[in-house]
Design an enzyme around this catalytic site. Structure first.
Site, PDB file in Angstrom:
ATOM      1  N   HIS A   1      -3.855  -1.812  -3.459  1.00 34.87           N
ATOM      2  CA  HIS A   1      -3.163  -2.941  -2.815  1.00 34.87           C
ATOM      3  C   HIS A   1      -1.823  -2.490  -2.221  1.00 34.87           C
ATOM      4  O   HIS A   1      -1.542  -2.721  -1.041  1.00 34.87           O
ATOM      5  CB  HIS A   1      -2.961  -4.065  -3.835  1.00 34.87           C
ATOM      6  CG  HIS A   1      -2.270  -5.280  -3.305  1.00 34.87           C
ATOM      7  ND1 HIS A   1      -2.942  -6.397  -2.876  1.00 34.87           N
ATOM      8  CD2 HIS A   1      -0.957  -5.550  -3.113  1.00 34.87           C
ATOM      9  CE1 HIS A   1      -2.077  -7.300  -2.456  1.00 34.87           C
ATOM     10  NE2 HIS A   1      -0.853  -6.814  -2.584  1.00 34.87           N
ATOM     11  N   GLU A   2      -1.022  -1.833  -3.040  1.00 37.20           N
ATOM     12  CA  GLU A   2       0.313  -1.441  -2.562  1.00 37.20           C
ATOM     13  C   GLU A   2       0.195  -0.383  -1.472  1.00 37.20           C
ATOM     14  O   GLU A   2       0.933  -0.398  -0.490  1.00 37.20           O
ATOM     15  CB  GLU A   2       1.193  -0.941  -3.712  1.00 37.20           C
ATOM     16  CG  GLU A   2       1.334  -1.905  -4.891  1.00 37.20           C
ATOM     17  CD  GLU A   2       1.670  -3.332  -4.511  1.00 37.20           C
ATOM     18  OE1 GLU A   2       2.325  -3.543  -3.480  1.00 37.20           O
ATOM     19  OE2 GLU A   2       1.249  -4.258  -5.254  1.00 37.20           O
TER      20      GLU A   2
ATOM     21  N   HIS B   1      -0.668  -1.921   1.842  1.00 38.33           N
ATOM     22  CA  HIS B   1       0.462  -2.616   2.471  1.00 38.33           C
ATOM     23  C   HIS B   1       1.180  -1.725   3.486  1.00 38.33           C
ATOM     24  O   HIS B   1       1.886  -2.236   4.356  1.00 38.33           O
ATOM     25  CB  HIS B   1       1.480  -3.039   1.408  1.00 38.33           C
ATOM     26  CG  HIS B   1       1.279  -4.428   0.866  1.00 38.33           C
ATOM     27  ND1 HIS B   1       0.978  -5.511   1.660  1.00 38.33           N
ATOM     28  CD2 HIS B   1       1.389  -4.920  -0.397  1.00 38.33           C
ATOM     29  CE1 HIS B   1       0.896  -6.597   0.904  1.00 38.33           C
ATOM     30  NE2 HIS B   1       1.134  -6.267  -0.346  1.00 38.33           N
TER      31      HIS B   1
ATOM     32  N   GLY C   1       3.395  -7.362 -10.423  1.00 38.88           N
ATOM     33  CA  GLY C   1       2.529  -6.205 -10.667  1.00 38.88           C
ATOM     34  C   GLY C   1       3.101  -4.925 -10.091  1.00 38.88           C
ATOM     35  O   GLY C   1       3.190  -3.911 -10.771  1.00 38.88           O
ATOM     36  N   ALA C   2       3.489  -4.981  -8.826  1.00 36.29           N
ATOM     37  CA  ALA C   2       4.000  -3.782  -8.169  1.00 36.29           C
ATOM     38  C   ALA C   2       4.558  -4.162  -6.808  1.00 36.29           C
ATOM     39  O   ALA C   2       4.390  -5.291  -6.351  1.00 36.29           O
ATOM     40  CB  ALA C   2       2.878  -2.762  -7.983  1.00 36.29           C
ATOM     41  N   MET C   3       5.220  -3.187  -6.168  1.00 38.41           N
ATOM     42  CA  MET C   3       5.900  -3.470  -4.905  1.00 38.41           C
ATOM     43  C   MET C   3       5.756  -2.322  -3.924  1.00 38.41           C
ATOM     44  O   MET C   3       5.957  -1.162  -4.273  1.00 38.41           O
ATOM     45  CB  MET C   3       7.381  -3.753  -5.207  1.00 38.41           C
ATOM     46  CG  MET C   3       8.203  -4.063  -3.986  1.00 38.41           C
ATOM     47  SD  MET C   3       7.618  -5.588  -3.179  1.00 38.41           S
ATOM     48  CE  MET C   3       8.042  -5.220  -1.488  1.00 38.41           C
ATOM     49  N   GLU C   4       5.448  -2.690  -2.679  1.00 40.00           N
ATOM     50  CA  GLU C   4       5.039  -1.734  -1.650  1.00 40.00           C
ATOM     51  C   GLU C   4       6.173  -1.109  -0.847  1.00 40.00           C
ATOM     52  O   GLU C   4       5.968  -0.728   0.310  1.00 40.00           O
ATOM     53  CB  GLU C   4       4.080  -2.443  -0.694  1.00 40.00           C
ATOM     54  CG  GLU C   4       4.729  -3.513   0.216  1.00 40.00           C
ATOM     55  CD  GLU C   4       4.653  -4.935  -0.295  1.00 40.00           C
ATOM     56  OE1 GLU C   4       4.520  -5.137  -1.523  1.00 40.00           O
ATOM     57  OE2 GLU C   4       4.760  -5.868   0.526  1.00 40.00           O
TER      58      GLU C   4
ATOM     59  N   GLU D   1      -0.137 -10.665   2.347  1.00 44.92           N
ATOM     60  CA  GLU D   1      -0.726 -10.685   0.998  1.00 44.92           C
ATOM     61  C   GLU D   1      -2.200 -11.098   0.995  1.00 44.92           C
ATOM     62  O   GLU D   1      -3.023 -10.459   0.334  1.00 44.92           O
ATOM     63  CB  GLU D   1       0.097 -11.562   0.051  1.00 44.92           C
ATOM     64  CG  GLU D   1       1.523 -11.043  -0.205  1.00 44.92           C
ATOM     65  CD  GLU D   1       1.591  -9.625  -0.772  1.00 44.92           C
ATOM     66  OE1 GLU D   1       0.555  -9.082  -1.218  1.00 44.92           O
ATOM     67  OE2 GLU D   1       2.705  -9.044  -0.781  1.00 44.92           O
TER      68      GLU D   1
HETATM   69  N1  TYR Z   1       4.571  -7.624  -2.504  1.00 46.96           N
HETATM   70  C1  TYR Z   1       4.145  -7.452  -3.866  1.00 46.96           C
HETATM   71  C2  TYR Z   1       2.624  -7.357  -3.849  1.00 46.96           C
HETATM   72  O1  TYR Z   1       2.101  -6.377  -3.432  1.00 46.96           O
HETATM   73  C3  TYR Z   1       4.471  -8.566  -4.737  1.00 46.96           C
HETATM   74  C4  TYR Z   1       5.873  -8.723  -5.208  1.00 46.96           C
HETATM   75  C5  TYR Z   1       6.596  -9.826  -4.825  1.00 46.96           C
HETATM   76  C6  TYR Z   1       6.392  -7.882  -6.142  1.00 46.96           C
HETATM   77  C7  TYR Z   1       7.836 -10.103  -5.350  1.00 46.96           C
HETATM   78  C8  TYR Z   1       7.623  -8.143  -6.693  1.00 46.96           C
HETATM   79  C9  TYR Z   1       8.331  -9.267  -6.286  1.00 46.96           C
HETATM   80  O2  TYR Z   1       9.537  -9.537  -6.860  1.00 46.96           O
HETATM   81  O3  TYR Z   1       1.901  -8.247  -4.151  1.00 46.96           O
END
Ligand code: TYR
Length: 885
Positions: free
Chosen positions: A303-304, A307, A267-270, A326
C-alpha cells in the site's frame, strides 16, 4: 489544545493558494529538551490568483517563534500577526524568501503528529496537518515544493539521520554532534515530509527496475528487531515488480527506505522515499507473528509503496479528495494481495470487513460520502468509507471498463497529472477520456453517502422460455442527505440450472448468448432484465465477487442456499450462500432466545458444514472461511435493534452444536493438519497457511465439547508448536474455555516468554480483551495495570481498549452501562494525550441508535459526559457532537 472555536470547512469554499513555495530548505537541530527548526521558504505570488499582494497567512501550531525575516530583513512583532494557529504578514514583492526559526518540543509530543519521539528515536508524522506543528508553512496538499533537509543531532544517540530523497552531504560537528543533508528532487506537499533520527540498524537489499536502474532498499529498525525484517523486504520487492507489471509504474529515486516505529497513530505513512511504519506493519517472523500478521505486513508495505504513484507523484488538491489516493491505493493493494495469495479468500475477508464495519459507519451519525462535503477535523475522515468504500468504487470502475480499459484510464491519469495535485473528478475524467464513456451518473458514488439496498425479484415464463430479474434500488437517508438519486450498480451474475451449471446468458434483443457470467448495469430505481432461451427455472447467483457495495436481498430459501454453496462457479458466492444460510439459522435462534424458547439449530447447517469437512478436494482456506459463522458485530449490523445478549447466546449455541455434531470430522481435520505441522515445521506458503487456518478453526469448535482429549491436544499445540499462528490460536481457545488452571498457566508462560516483545504482548492483551466469558470488563481493567500496558502507545490502546469495545460485544454492552463508562473515562484521558486515538476509540459509543432504549440512554449519557468534560480536541468534539445531533 485548541482555543479557537472548531470551524467547519467546506469543499465548496476551496480556493487555490494565494502564494506558492518553490523551495523549502529546512535545518533541524535536535536536542533532548527541545528542537530548533530553521525554515527558508522561497515563495512567490500564485499567478493563478491574479495581481496584487494579499496578506500571507501561514499555518503553525504549538510553535515558539524565535526569529522571522523576509528577504534578509528582520521582522519585528509589529510586522506580523501571531495567532493560535496562524502567522499573518504582508509581502511587499511578488517573489520573496522567508526565513524563520521556531522552537518545538518533540520530547513531550504525545499526540504523535508533527515531530515526536517514539522511544529513543525522533520521527515525524505530517499527514494530514502535522507539518504545521514543525514550522510555519502553507500546510495544504496543493502547495508542492522542492525540499532540502539538514538534520543535526548528537552522534552517539542518533547515529542514523534520515529524510526524504537522496543523501547529499554529511559531516561531524563540535561537541559530539553530526549532521546529514537530504535532497528530494520531486516537488511534494508538506504532508509527505519525513525525518528520522535514531540508533537504528538496517537490512539492505536492491531492486533492478524495468529500465535497469538499481534502487537501494533499506529497512531500518531498532537493533533487537533486526531478525524480523526479511518478510517486509520480500514484500517490498514483490510490490515494486507488481506495480511495473500491472500498472507500468517504475520507482523514481535511487533509494527507498522504511523505518519501523513503535508509537504510531495509524498503520504506516507513504512519505516520499522514506516510509514510516507502525512496527506492527513491518516486523514479522514465524515465532512472533501470525499468518494474518504476515499478510498484513505484505499488504501495508505494498500500500505505502504504491502511494509513490497514487498519492505522491499525483497527489490530492485538498483533503476532501483523500479517497483519490486512498481508495485507489487500497484497490491496488487488494489486487496485489489477491495475486500473491488466494484471490477468493482475500475478497471474502475484505467483504466481511466492509459489510461489518463500513456499512455500520454508513448507517451511523458520522456517515459521509467517499468525497466528503465538509469536516471539522480532517483526521476524523481517515475512515472506512474513504478507504474501503473508496476502493470498492474504484473496483466498480474496473468491473465496468474491464482490466484493459481500466489500465488505459490509469495510464492517462498518471501521464496527464504527474506532478500535480488533483481531484476525484480528474481521476474519473481520465477514465472517461481513455475509454470514450460517460461516468456522470456513476460519480454519485463519490457524493452520496449511505449503503444502497438492492431488492431483487425474479419471474419465470415456461411457455415463453424467459426469465426476468427485477432490481429495485434505494438508499436510506444519511446526515445532510435525505433524498438520493439512483446509483450505477454493476451486478455480476450467473443463472444455475438444476445440475448447478451456469446457463448461457442471452438478454432479450441480443443476437447470441454471451457466456455464463456477465455484468449488468443497474442504473434506474427499478429495472428489469429478461433472459431468453431459458428452458427451466434457474437459480440466480447474484452480485458475484461482491461486484458492488450494496445490501442485496433475494428471497432464497435454505435449500437453495445449500445448493449454491456447493455448485456456484463463483467462489465468493459459494461463501456468501453459506453466510446467508448461517444468518438465517442464527436469526431463528435469536428469535427463540428472545421468546424464551428452547434453542433448536436447523440441522441443515450441520449437513452443509459436514459436506464441506468431508470433501477433501476443497481448498482448505475456503473450507475454513465457510465454517466461520458471521461475527456478532455483523449480526449487530444487520439487526434493526441489536439484542446483544440474544446474539451472543445464539451464536455460542450454534458453535456448541456444531462442535458436538461434527466432533469426529473436525477432529480428523485437526489431527491431520496438526501432525503435518509437527512434521514439516512452519512453512510460510499459501497451502500451509490454509491448512493452519482450518486446523485452528477446527480446534476452536472442538474445544466447545470441553473434553479432556481436546484440552490435551490444545496444550500440545500450545507448547509444542514452532510459530505464533498455532500458539496464539491455542491460547485464544484456552482463554475462551472453562479450564481455569490451564488458562492461567498458559497466559503466564506466554507473557513471561514474550514480555520484551511489545507486538506479541499486544496479541496477549487482545486475546484476553476479546474473551466473551462473564467478567470481561473486570479482566480488562486488571490488565490496564499490567506493566506492559500504557495509554501512551496507540497499539496498546487498540489491543486492549479497542479490542474490548469492538470485539467483546456482550461484555462491552453490559446492561448496567459499566462498559460504556469505562470507555468514556479513557476517551477523556486520551483526549488530552492523543486526540486522534481518543476520537477513534469513541466509535462504538456513537452507534447508540442500534440498541434498546435503556442502553441508548446509558450510551448517550456517556457521550454527554465526554462533551462536558472540559476542553475537547476538535477530533473528539466533532465525533461526539455529531453523534448526539
Ligand atoms: N496515508 C496513510 C495510508 O497509507 C495513512 C495515514 C494517515 C497515516 C494519517 C498516518 C496518519 O497520521 O493509509
Amino acid at each position: 489544545m485548541r482555543t479557537e472555536q472548531p470551524k467547519v470547512i467546506y469543499l465548496k469554499d476551496y480556493q487555490a493558494p494565494e502564494y506558492l513555495i518553490d523551495e523549502t530548505n529546512l535545518t533541524f537541530e535536535l536536542y533532548e529538551d527541545h528542537t530548533l527548526v530553521h525554515a527558508q521558504l522561497v515563495m512567490r505570488r500564485n499567478p493563478e490568483r491574479g495581481e496584487g499582494l494579499p496578506p500571507l497567512v501561514l499555518d503553525g501550531q504549538q510553535l515558539e517563534l524565535l526569529s522571522l525575516s523576509m528577504d534578509d530583513r528582520e521582522l519585528g512583532a509589529a510586522d506580523y500577526q501571531l495567532e493560535d494557529s496562524h502567522l499573518t504578514l504582508q509581502p511587499v514583492a511578488a517573489s520573496f524568501t522567508l526565513d524563520s526559526t521556531v522552537r518545538i518540543h518533540p520530547e513531550t509530543n504525545t499526540a504523535l503528529e508533527g515531530l515526536y519521539k517514539s522511544g529513543k528515536m525522533f520521527c515525524t508524522q505530517c499527514e494530514a496537518e502535522g507539518f504545521r506543528k514543525i514550522t510555519y508553512y502553507l500546510d495544504r496538499p496543493d502547495v508542492m515544493s522542492k525540499f532540502t533537509t539538514t538534520v543535526s543531532a548528537e552522534q552517539h544517540r542518533y547515529p542514523v539521520l534520515l529524510s526524504n530523497g537522496n543523501p547529499v552531504a554529511s559531516g561531524a560537528e563540535e561537541g559530539g554532534r553530526h549532521w546529514a543533508t537530504w535532497e528530494d528532487p520531486f516537488k511534494k506537499p508538506a504532508y509527505l515530509f519525513a525525518l528520522v533520527a535514531g540508533d537504528l540498524w538496517c537490512v539492505e537489499d536492491s531492486f533492478t527496475t524495468m529500465t535497469q536502474r538499481e534502487v537501494a532498499l533499506r529497512i531500518y529498525v531498532e537493533p533487537e528487531n533486526i531478525d524480523k525484517v526479511q518478510h517486509a523486504m520480500d514484500s517490498l520487492k514483490k510490490s515494486m515488480r507488481w506495480d511495473e507489471e500491472v500498472y507500468g509504474r517504475e520507482y523514481d529515486l535511487d533509494i527507498f527506505m522504511i523505518v519501523a516505529v513503535n508509537d504510531f497513530n495509524m498503520g504506516a505513512m507513504e512519505n516520499k522515499g522514506l516510509n514510516i511504519f507502525n512496527s506492527s506493519c513491518v516486523l514479522a517472523k514465524a515465532e512472533t507473528a501470525t499468518d494474518a500478521a504476515h499478510q498484513r505486513v505484505e499488504a501495508v508495505v505494498a500500500h505505502e509503496y504504491f502511494h509513490n504513484w497514487s498519492g505522491n507523484r499525483v497527489t490530492c488538491r485538498d483533503w476532501f479528495q483523500l479517497s483519490l489516493k486512498e481508495g485507489f491505493t487500497v484497490f491496488r493493494d487488494a489486487e496485489f494481495s489477491a495475486d500473491m495469495n488466494s484471490r477468493t479468500v482475500k475478497r471474502i475477508e475484505d467483504v466481511a470487513f466492509l459489510r461489518t464495519n463500513q456499512f455500520a459507519e454508513d448507517a451511523g451519525p458520522m456517515a459521509h460520502p467517499v468525497r466528503p462535503d465538509s469536516f471539522i477535523e480532517i483526521s476524523n475522515f481517515y475512515t472506512l468509507t474513504v478507504y474501503e468504500k473508496g476502493s470498492e468504487v474504484v473496483r466498480m470502475i474496473h468491473t465496468l471498463l474491464g482490466a484493459e480499459g481500466f489500465r488505459k484510464g490509469t495510464d492517462l491519469y498518471f501521464e496527464r497529472h504527474d506532478g500535480q495535485a488533483v481531484t476525484c473528478d480528474d481521476f474519473i475524467k481520465a477514465m472517461e477520456d481513455a475509454n470514450g464513456v460517460d461516468l456522470a451518473q456513476f460519480k454519485r458514488w463519490y457524493s452520496q453517502s449511505g449503503t444502497p439496498r438492492l431488492q431483487v425479484e425474479d419471474s419465470f415464463n415456461a411457455a415463453a422460455k424467459t426469465y426476468s430479474l427485477t432490481f429495485r434500488q434505494s438508499c436510506p437517508a444519511t446526515p445532510g442527505q435525505k433524498d438520493k438519486q439512483p446509483f450505477v450498480i454493476p451486478v455480476e451474475l450467473g443463472l444455475l440450472d438444476a445440475a448447478g451449471n451456469d446457463l448461457p446468458l442471452r438478454l432479450a434483443g441480443e443476437a447470441k448468448a454471451q457466456g455464463g457470467n456477465r455484468v449488468l448495469s443497474v442504473t434506474e430505481a427499478e429495472q428489469t432484465f429478461t433472459f431468453v432461451d431459458i428452458a427451466e427455472r434457474p437459480l440466480p447467483s447474484l452480485l458475484r465477487g461482491f461486484s458492488a457495495p450494496v445490501k442485496l436481498a433475494f428471497p432464497y430459501d435454505r435449500d437453495q442456499l445449500m445448493f449454491l454453496m456447493q455448485h456456484d462457479s463463483d467462489g465468493f458466492n459459494r461463501w456468501e450462500a453459506g453466510q446467508q444460510l448461517s444468518v438465517q439459522v442464527l436469526q431463528e435462534l435469536i428469535g427463540q432466545h428472545q421468546r424464551g424458547e428452547k434453542l433448536v439449530l436447523d440441522p441443515r447447517l450441520i449437513t452443509a458444514f459436514r459436506t464441506l469437512l468431508e470433501d477433501e478436494s476443497l481448498d482448505q482456506a475456503m473450507v475454513a472461511e465457510m465454517l466461520s459463522l458471521p461475527s456478532e458485530a455483523y449480526l449487530t449490523e444487520i439487526s434493526d435493534v441489536a439484542d446483544v445478549d440474544a446474539i451472543h447466546a445464539a451464536r455460542e449455541f450454534a458453535r456448541q452444536s456444531i462442535g458436538e455434531a461434527l466432533f469426529q470430522p473436525l477432529l480428523a481435520r485437526f489431527q491431520a493438519n496438526r501432525s503435518l505441522s509437527r512434521a514439516t515445521g512452519y512453512v510460510a506458503e499459501a497451502a500451509h497457511i490454509a491448512r493452519r487456518t482450518l486446523q485452528n478453526i477446527a480446534l476452536s469448535y472442538l474445544m466447545q465439547s470441553g473434553k479432556a482429549e481436546v484440552l490435551e491436544a490444545c496444550l500440545e499445540q500450545f507448547n509444542g508448536c514452532d510459530n505464533m499462528t498455532e500458539r496464539l490460536s491455542a491460547l485464544a481457545v484456552l482463554v475462551n474455555s472453562g479450564f481455569e488452571q490451564e488458562k492461567a498457566d498458559a497466559l503466564a508462560r506466554f507473557a513471561d516468554y514474550f514480555k520484551d516483545d511489545p507486538l506479541v504482548m499486544d496479541q496477549w492483551f487482545s486475546v484476553q480483551a476479546g474473551c466473551g466469558l462473564p467478567g470481561g470488563l473486570e479482566r480488562v481493567q486488571a490488565l490496564m495495570a499490567h506493566p506492559a500496558f500504557t495509554l501512551k502507545n496507540p497499539n496498546k490502546v487498540r489491543a486492549l481498549i479497542g479490542a474490548f469495545a469492538n470485539q467483546n460485544l456482550v461484555n462491552f454492552h453490559r446492561a448496567d452501562g459499566a462498559g460504556y463508562r469505562f470507555l468514556a473515562d479513557h476517551v477523556i484521558t486520551l483526549n488530552a494525550l492523543n486526540p486522534q486515538i481518543a476520537s477513534r476509540q469513541l466509535a462504538p459509543l456513537t452507534r447508540w441508535r442500534k440498541y434498546d432504549a435503556s442502553r441508548q440512554q446509558l450510551m448517550k449519557a456517556e457521550l454527554e459526559r465526554i462533551l462536558a468534560s472540559g476542553e475537547l480536541s476538535s477530533d473528539v468534539f466533532e465525533v461526539v457532537s455529531k453523534s448526539l445531533a
